[in-house]
Motif scaffolding. Structure first.
Motif, PDB file in Angstrom:
ATOM      1  N   ALA A  76      35.976  49.243  36.273  1.00  0.00           N
ATOM      2  CA  ALA A  76      35.523  48.101  37.080  1.00  0.00           C
ATOM      3  C   ALA A  76      36.426  47.920  38.299  1.00  0.00           C
ATOM      4  O   ALA A  76      35.948  47.651  39.406  1.00  0.00           O
ATOM      5  CB  ALA A  76      35.497  46.832  36.234  1.00  0.00           C
ATOM      6  N   ARG A  77      37.729  48.095  38.099  1.00  0.00           N
ATOM      7  CA  ARG A  77      38.677  47.975  39.214  1.00  0.00           C
ATOM      8  C   ARG A  77      38.508  49.139  40.191  1.00  0.00           C
ATOM      9  O   ARG A  77      38.431  48.932  41.398  1.00  0.00           O
ATOM     10  CB  ARG A  77      40.107  47.962  38.667  1.00  0.00           C
ATOM     11  CG  ARG A  77      41.161  47.716  39.743  1.00  0.00           C
ATOM     12  CD  ARG A  77      42.587  47.687  39.190  1.00  0.00           C
ATOM     13  NE  ARG A  77      42.727  46.694  38.134  1.00  0.00           N
ATOM     14  CZ  ARG A  77      43.060  46.995  36.850  1.00  0.00           C
ATOM     15  NH1 ARG A  77      43.292  48.231  36.496  1.00  0.00           N
ATOM     16  NH2 ARG A  77      43.168  46.042  35.956  1.00  0.00           N
ATOM     17  N   LEU A  82      36.549  44.935  40.810  1.00  0.00           N
ATOM     18  CA  LEU A  82      36.431  43.770  39.926  1.00  0.00           C
ATOM     19  C   LEU A  82      37.608  43.723  38.964  1.00  0.00           C
ATOM     20  O   LEU A  82      38.020  44.752  38.426  1.00  0.00           O
ATOM     21  CB  LEU A  82      35.128  43.839  39.132  1.00  0.00           C
ATOM     22  CG  LEU A  82      33.845  43.873  39.963  1.00  0.00           C
ATOM     23  CD1 LEU A  82      32.638  44.093  39.065  1.00  0.00           C
ATOM     24  CD2 LEU A  82      33.700  42.595  40.773  1.00  0.00           C
ATOM     25  N   TRP A 116      34.944  37.333  35.347  1.00  0.00           N
ATOM     26  CA  TRP A 116      35.607  38.369  36.141  1.00  0.00           C
ATOM     27  C   TRP A 116      36.025  37.739  37.462  1.00  0.00           C
ATOM     28  O   TRP A 116      35.579  36.647  37.820  1.00  0.00           O
ATOM     29  CB  TRP A 116      34.677  39.558  36.378  1.00  0.00           C
ATOM     30  CG  TRP A 116      33.494  39.265  37.232  1.00  0.00           C
ATOM     31  CD1 TRP A 116      33.407  39.397  38.593  1.00  0.00           C
ATOM     32  CD2 TRP A 116      32.224  38.745  36.817  1.00  0.00           C
ATOM     33  NE1 TRP A 116      32.160  39.014  39.040  1.00  0.00           N
ATOM     34  CE2 TRP A 116      31.411  38.610  37.956  1.00  0.00           C
ATOM     35  CE3 TRP A 116      31.689  38.388  35.583  1.00  0.00           C
ATOM     36  CZ2 TRP A 116      30.119  38.117  37.909  1.00  0.00           C
ATOM     37  CZ3 TRP A 116      30.398  37.909  35.527  1.00  0.00           C
ATOM     38  CH2 TRP A 116      29.627  37.777  36.681  1.00  0.00           C
ATOM     39  N   GLN A 117      36.854  38.466  38.180  1.00  0.00           N
ATOM     40  CA  GLN A 117      37.265  38.035  39.512  1.00  0.00           C
ATOM     41  C   GLN A 117      36.840  39.089  40.516  1.00  0.00           C
ATOM     42  O   GLN A 117      36.934  40.286  40.243  1.00  0.00           O
ATOM     43  CB  GLN A 117      38.782  37.844  39.579  1.00  0.00           C
ATOM     44  CG  GLN A 117      39.263  36.692  38.743  1.00  0.00           C
ATOM     45  CD  GLN A 117      40.769  36.532  38.844  1.00  0.00           C
ATOM     46  OE1 GLN A 117      41.484  37.430  39.269  1.00  0.00           O
ATOM     47  NE2 GLN A 117      41.246  35.367  38.455  1.00  0.00           N
ATOM     48  N   GLY A 118      36.392  38.608  41.666  1.00  0.00           N
ATOM     49  CA  GLY A 118      36.014  39.503  42.751  1.00  0.00           C
ATOM     50  C   GLY A 118      34.512  39.665  42.885  1.00  0.00           C
ATOM     51  O   GLY A 118      33.748  39.333  41.982  1.00  0.00           O
ATOM     52  N   GLU A 119      34.135  40.166  44.036  1.00  0.00           N
ATOM     53  CA  GLU A 119      32.745  40.521  44.321  1.00  0.00           C
ATOM     54  C   GLU A 119      32.646  42.042  44.306  1.00  0.00           C
ATOM     55  O   GLU A 119      33.574  42.721  44.783  1.00  0.00           O
ATOM     56  CB  GLU A 119      32.328  39.997  45.688  1.00  0.00           C
ATOM     57  CG  GLU A 119      32.220  38.491  45.761  1.00  0.00           C
ATOM     58  CD  GLU A 119      31.119  37.944  44.874  1.00  0.00           C
ATOM     59  OE1 GLU A 119      30.032  38.572  44.820  1.00  0.00           O
ATOM     60  OE2 GLU A 119      31.333  36.908  44.230  1.00  0.00           O
ATOM     61  N   PRO A 120      31.563  42.610  43.792  1.00  0.00           N
ATOM     62  CA  PRO A 120      31.450  44.074  43.766  1.00  0.00           C
ATOM     63  C   PRO A 120      31.536  44.664  45.178  1.00  0.00           C
ATOM     64  O   PRO A 120      30.836  44.219  46.090  1.00  0.00           O
ATOM     65  CB  PRO A 120      30.065  44.322  43.169  1.00  0.00           C
ATOM     66  CG  PRO A 120      29.679  43.045  42.505  1.00  0.00           C
ATOM     67  CD  PRO A 120      30.396  41.956  43.233  1.00  0.00           C
TER      68      PRO A 120
END
Length: 166
Positions: A76-77, A82, A116-120
């Motif tokens: 994901a990262r 993410l 989760w944190q962040g936008e794709p």
């Protein structure tokens, strides 16, 4: 004490393939089923991808000497930027798939992240052309068949699907 060989019990037989078959290990894949406002995150695979070019698919990867959840967090990262915590991940569905007779079977673990944190973001443009959110009742075409089966299974509350086994 002697035993008459003709009256000895037959050896126990276990279920499974005949002993003369070669053992074929299963590949383990992990996939992220991420939902936001009732939509599911899917990526469009690169046209040069060795697997399912120009098909929509989950954010995914293969375990590399790591736990399945650690793999999911890493992928994901790496793929979309993410950040997901292990405590926010739960198993949502398993698809055991063989593409065609004689090919290596694959165990596809589909995990859901509650937070989760962040936008794709597109971080691996050589593997994926872009990320988008899709309603489960209007999934894009073409799509990786086992990903579509997993989404249907999750929607129906099933935990397991088999594809390609005869």
């Amino acid at each position: 004490m002697t035993t008459d060989p003709e009256s000895a019990p037959e050896p126990l037989r276990t279920a499974g393939p005949p002993r003369d078959r070669q053992t074929v290990p299963n590949v383990v894949g992990v996939h992220l089923h991420l939902e936001h406002e009732g939509r599911i995150l899917l990526g469009l695979r690169h046209p040069d991808s060795p697997f399912a070019p120009l098909h929509h698919h989950f954010l995914a990867g293969h375990c590399e000497q790591e736990s399945a959840v650690a793999c999911l967090i890493r992928e994901a990262r790496e793929e979309a930027g993410l950040e997901i915590a292990a405590k926010d991940v739960e198993l949502a569905h398993v698809v055991h798939v063989v593409d065609r007779a004689g090919t290596q079977p694959r165990l596809q673990l589909v995990f859901r992240a509650r937070r989760w944190q962040g936008e794709p973001r597109l971080l691996e443009p050589d593997k994926c052309l872009g990320w988008d959110w899709w309603p489960p009742d209007a999934l894009p075409e073409p799509m990786v068949p086992y990903a579509r089966a997993a989404i249907a299974g999750i929607g129906a509350g099933r935990l397991y699907t088999e594809l390609g086994w005869s």
